[in-house]
Design a protein around this motif. Sequence first.
Motif, PDB file in Angstrom:
ATOM      1  N   UNK A 223       0.815  -1.227   0.000  1.00 27.59           N
ATOM      2  CA  UNK A 223       0.000   0.000   0.000  1.00 27.59           C
ATOM      3  C   UNK A 223       0.848   1.276   0.000  1.00 27.59           C
ATOM      4  N   UNK A 224       1.933   1.287   0.781  1.00 28.20           N
ATOM      5  CA  UNK A 224       2.777   2.480   0.828  1.00 28.20           C
ATOM      6  C   UNK A 224       3.458   2.729  -0.515  1.00 28.20           C
ATOM      7  N   UNK A 225       3.889   1.626  -1.146  1.00 32.61           N
ATOM      8  CA  UNK A 225       4.516   1.746  -2.471  1.00 32.61           C
ATOM      9  C   UNK A 225       3.530   2.372  -3.451  1.00 32.61           C
ATOM     10  N   UNK A 226       2.323   1.813  -3.483  1.00 37.05           N
ATOM     11  CA  UNK A 226       1.320   2.273  -4.448  1.00 37.05           C
ATOM     12  C   UNK A 226       0.932   3.725  -4.193  1.00 37.05           C
ATOM     13  N   UNK A 227       0.884   4.104  -2.928  1.00 38.36           N
ATOM     14  CA  UNK A 227       0.553   5.499  -2.612  1.00 38.36           C
ATOM     15  C   UNK A 227       1.625   6.436  -3.149  1.00 38.36           C
TER      16      UNK A 227
ATOM     17  N   UNK B 190       1.382   6.473  -6.992  1.00 34.73           N
ATOM     18  CA  UNK B 190       0.181   7.187  -7.426  1.00 34.73           C
ATOM     19  C   UNK B 190       0.381   8.697  -7.281  1.00 34.73           C
ATOM     20  N   UNK B 191       1.001   9.102  -6.186  1.00 34.00           N
ATOM     21  CA  UNK B 191       1.253  10.522  -5.952  1.00 34.00           C
ATOM     22  C   UNK B 191       2.137  11.108  -7.051  1.00 34.00           C
ATOM     23  N   UNK B 192       3.182  10.368  -7.423  1.00 30.11           N
ATOM     24  CA  UNK B 192       4.059  10.859  -8.482  1.00 30.11           C
ATOM     25  C   UNK B 192       3.334  10.899  -9.821  1.00 30.11           C
ATOM     26  N   UNK B 193       2.521   9.865 -10.075  1.00 32.70           N
ATOM     27  CA  UNK B 193       1.770   9.816 -11.329  1.00 32.70           C
ATOM     28  C   UNK B 193       0.838  11.021 -11.444  1.00 32.70           C
ATOM     29  N   UNK B 194       0.099  11.315 -10.376  1.00 31.65           N
ATOM     30  CA  UNK B 194      -0.832  12.443 -10.403  1.00 31.65           C
ATOM     31  C   UNK B 194      -0.098  13.772 -10.555  1.00 31.65           C
ATOM     32  N   UNK B 195       1.095  13.859  -9.982  1.00 31.81           N
ATOM     33  CA  UNK B 195       1.868  15.102 -10.083  1.00 31.81           C
ATOM     34  C   UNK B 195       2.272  15.412 -11.517  1.00 31.81           C
ATOM     35  N   UNK B 196       2.377  14.356 -12.357  1.00 26.62           N
ATOM     36  CA  UNK B 196       2.780  14.550 -13.756  1.00 26.62           C
ATOM     37  C   UNK B 196       1.608  14.414 -14.725  1.00 26.62           C
ATOM     38  N   UNK B 197       0.395  14.237 -14.167  1.00 29.57           N
ATOM     39  CA  UNK B 197      -0.813  14.171 -14.995  1.00 29.57           C
ATOM     40  C   UNK B 197      -1.286  15.611 -15.218  1.00 29.57           C
ATOM     41  N   UNK B 198      -0.643  16.310 -16.132  1.00 31.48           N
ATOM     42  CA  UNK B 198      -0.871  17.745 -16.323  1.00 31.48           C
ATOM     43  C   UNK B 198      -2.307  18.078 -16.722  1.00 31.48           C
ATOM     44  N   UNK B 199      -2.940  17.201 -17.509  1.00 30.63           N
ATOM     45  CA  UNK B 199      -4.288  17.469 -17.991  1.00 30.63           C
ATOM     46  C   UNK B 199      -5.374  16.829 -17.123  1.00 30.63           C
ATOM     47  N   UNK B 200      -4.958  16.162 -16.028  1.00 30.68           N
ATOM     48  CA  UNK B 200      -5.901  15.510 -15.114  1.00 30.68           C
ATOM     49  C   UNK B 200      -6.809  14.521 -15.848  1.00 30.68           C
ATOM     50  N   UNK B 201      -6.196  13.663 -16.655  1.00 33.54           N
ATOM     51  CA  UNK B 201      -6.944  12.681 -17.435  1.00 33.54           C
ATOM     52  C   UNK B 201      -6.529  11.254 -17.083  1.00 33.54           C
ATOM     53  N   UNK B 202      -5.864  11.092 -15.939  1.00 36.83           N
ATOM     54  CA  UNK B 202      -5.371   9.780 -15.500  1.00 36.83           C
ATOM     55  C   UNK B 202      -4.382   9.188 -16.493  1.00 36.83           C
ATOM     56  N   UNK B 203      -3.641  10.068 -17.139  1.00 38.76           N
ATOM     57  CA  UNK B 203      -2.589   9.647 -18.066  1.00 38.76           C
ATOM     58  C   UNK B 203      -1.445  10.652 -17.987  1.00 38.76           C
ATOM     59  N   UNK B 204      -0.226  10.169 -18.229  1.00 36.05           N
ATOM     60  CA  UNK B 204       0.922  11.076 -18.290  1.00 36.05           C
ATOM     61  C   UNK B 204       1.573  10.943 -19.663  1.00 36.05           C
ATOM     62  N   UNK B 205       2.238  11.976 -20.081  1.00 36.20           N
ATOM     63  CA  UNK B 205       2.888  11.965 -21.383  1.00 36.20           C
ATOM     64  C   UNK B 205       4.118  11.055 -21.364  1.00 36.20           C
ATOM     65  N   UNK B 206       4.421  10.503 -22.512  1.00 31.06           N
ATOM     66  CA  UNK B 206       5.548   9.575 -22.612  1.00 31.06           C
ATOM     67  C   UNK B 206       6.843  10.204 -22.124  1.00 31.06           C
ATOM     68  N   UNK B 207       7.061  11.470 -22.474  1.00 32.89           N
ATOM     69  CA  UNK B 207       8.330  12.101 -22.132  1.00 32.89           C
ATOM     70  C   UNK B 207       8.520  12.289 -20.633  1.00 32.89           C
ATOM     71  N   UNK B 208       7.435  12.132 -19.859  1.00 29.21           N
ATOM     72  CA  UNK B 208       7.553  12.277 -18.405  1.00 29.21           C
ATOM     73  C   UNK B 208       8.088  11.013 -17.737  1.00 29.21           C
ATOM     74  N   UNK B 209       7.992   9.883 -18.405  1.00 30.81           N
ATOM     75  CA  UNK B 209       8.361   8.605 -17.785  1.00 30.81           C
ATOM     76  C   UNK B 209       9.834   8.544 -17.364  1.00 30.81           C
ATOM     77  N   UNK B 210      10.800   8.914 -18.218  1.00 25.62           N
ATOM     78  CA  UNK B 210      12.199   8.877 -17.758  1.00 25.62           C
ATOM     79  C   UNK B 210      12.428   9.739 -16.523  1.00 25.62           C
ATOM     80  N   UNK B 211      11.828  10.925 -16.499  1.00 26.63           N
ATOM     81  CA  UNK B 211      11.962  11.822 -15.350  1.00 26.63           C
ATOM     82  C   UNK B 211      11.367  11.186 -14.099  1.00 26.63           C
ATOM     83  N   UNK B 212      10.210  10.577 -14.219  1.00 29.25           N
ATOM     84  CA  UNK B 212       9.545   9.954 -13.081  1.00 29.25           C
ATOM     85  C   UNK B 212      10.364   8.788 -12.538  1.00 29.25           C
TER      86      UNK B 212
END
Length: 249
Positions: free
Chosen positions: A37-41, A44-66
Amino acid sequence: MAPKKGKGKEPPPPAKAAMGPPPKPKKPPPPPACFGPDDLAKFKEMFKAHDEDNIDKVKLEAIPLMLRKLGFNPKGAEIKELFRLFLEDDLVDTVEYHEWLFMIEAKMNWGDDFEVEVTKAFAALGHDDVETGVADLELLREELMTWGESLLEIEFVDWLRLALKDKTYNPEDGTLAYVKFIENMNAKDEKYIKEPINFFKLDQKTLAAMAIKKAQEEREEQEKKEAEKRAKDEAKRQKMIAEGLIPPD
């Protein structure tokens, strides 16, 4: 007159749409079992921080940074392989949350040379040319606040606190046993979740390259000064020979 061959035919009727309700959207697969649970939290927090359009998706170019923010050092070929393995096709330009989780799991299983890269960076920045594993902490602080994404003073306070706690810092002579320090901070139970050290600011391939380049430039500058001094000394000697003050060779 008879119609020409092929003329006058009615087009075939369109196929009837299949009856029944539309297909249900695909249900995302459950997260990898290795994550608690702690891992997933955290993920999830990092994923939401990079979900710029709030569509439950992040852009491909954000993955290396994340991934780097999780302490990884992903290579370009690894990123391409992650996209190949977990994305539907090569036309999509975003990553969904469940795909992000499986990318993290895969990168964890592949291993990482992060520790090696950071150790090399420390050796270069600390001017530990013979790689003793020990460097002056104040020198490292000055360099890390200059090169790459500079370390902040408040972040360095955490470094010092942790280095004192694990006894890798010697207050008497101001040295840091950086190899052991990196090993402690990169421990398996700390690496992917809790990050007391801002590893991301060290996890840059350019950091080590820039530090090595700087050291090389310093050596070249020193060699240039020495060559200029030798040239001046030789010119002075030749002048003294011409004036008969000293015998020629």
